[in-house]
Design a protein around this motif. Structure first.
Motif, PDB file in Angstrom:
ATOM      1  N   VAL A  58       0.878  -1.009  -0.025  1.00  0.00           N
ATOM      2  CA  VAL A  58      -0.233  -0.009  -0.230  1.00  0.00           C
ATOM      3  C   VAL A  58       0.851   1.243  -0.016  1.00  0.00           C
ATOM      4  O   VAL A  58       1.724   1.109   0.617  1.00  0.00           O
ATOM      5  N   SER A  87      -6.566   3.570  -4.382  1.00  0.00           N
ATOM      6  CA  SER A  87      -7.578   3.043  -3.711  1.00  0.00           C
ATOM      7  C   SER A  87      -8.439   3.734  -2.784  1.00  0.00           C
ATOM      8  O   SER A  87      -9.817   3.641  -2.850  1.00  0.00           O
ATOM      9  N   SER A  88      -8.023   5.126  -2.570  1.00  0.00           N
ATOM     10  CA  SER A  88      -8.732   5.989  -2.285  1.00  0.00           C
ATOM     11  C   SER A  88      -7.853   7.531  -2.172  1.00  0.00           C
ATOM     12  O   SER A  88      -6.843   7.351  -2.807  1.00  0.00           O
ATOM     13  N   TYR A  92      -2.753   4.291  -2.818  1.00  0.00           N
ATOM     14  CA  TYR A  92      -2.666   3.369  -3.978  1.00  0.00           C
ATOM     15  C   TYR A  92      -2.316   1.951  -3.480  1.00  0.00           C
ATOM     16  O   TYR A  92      -1.787   1.731  -2.579  1.00  0.00           O
ATOM     17  N   LYS A  93      -2.696   0.891  -4.232  1.00  0.00           N
ATOM     18  CA  LYS A  93      -2.496  -0.510  -3.922  1.00  0.00           C
ATOM     19  C   LYS A  93      -1.453  -0.918  -5.184  1.00  0.00           C
ATOM     20  O   LYS A  93      -1.600  -0.563  -6.229  1.00  0.00           O
TER      21      LYS A  93
END
Length: 135
Positions: A58, A87-88, A92-93
């Motif tokens: 992450v 991701s939000s 990021y993932k």
């Protein structure tokens, strides 16, 4: 640290009369902070039989500037079997995009670049060495 400052000013003449006024000073943000990148590895080493879409790490990016100067996008170098997925906000993932084979590549150097939308744009990089374990 602050978007504006406010001060009260008093003026006094020689005859003893006074007047008061409020002074409001707006501070305009300049793009003087590069983004910062924080990497939280989740799976390292990663087994070579891991499925695509497995989350490896992450990534969190921050920029202390405001407005477009503080809006950050993130990417990784191409040609690797990984990709970044938003991701939000500011997170990021790092996920597996395609199959891994330890006999072909036993470790990957992944460079993550964060760039803000300021003018001129500021950027920073962080690296993650990802080991692939044999299955």
């Amino acid at each position: 640290e602050g978007k504006y400052y406010e001060a009260t000013v008093e003026g006094k003449d020689g005859g003893g009369l006074t007047a008061h006024a409020k002074v409001h000073i707006d501070i305009l943000d300049v793009n003087d902070n590069a983004p910062t990148i924080t990497i939280l590895p989740i799976l390292n080493p990663v087994p070579e039989d891991s499925e695509p879409r497995t989350v490896i790490a992450v990534i969190n990016v921050r920029d202390r500037d405001s407005g477009d100067n503080g809006k950050v996008s993130c990417n990784i170098d191409g040609g690797l079997p990984f990709r970044l997925e938003s991701s939000s906000a500011n997170t990021y993932k790092l996920i597996i995009a395609s199959g891994l084979d330890r006999e072909q590549v036993s470790a990957y150097n992944i460079t993550i670049t964060a760039r803000d939308r300021g003018s001129p744009s500021l950027w920073s990089r962080a690296a993650l060495v990802l080991e692939v374990s044999d299955v």
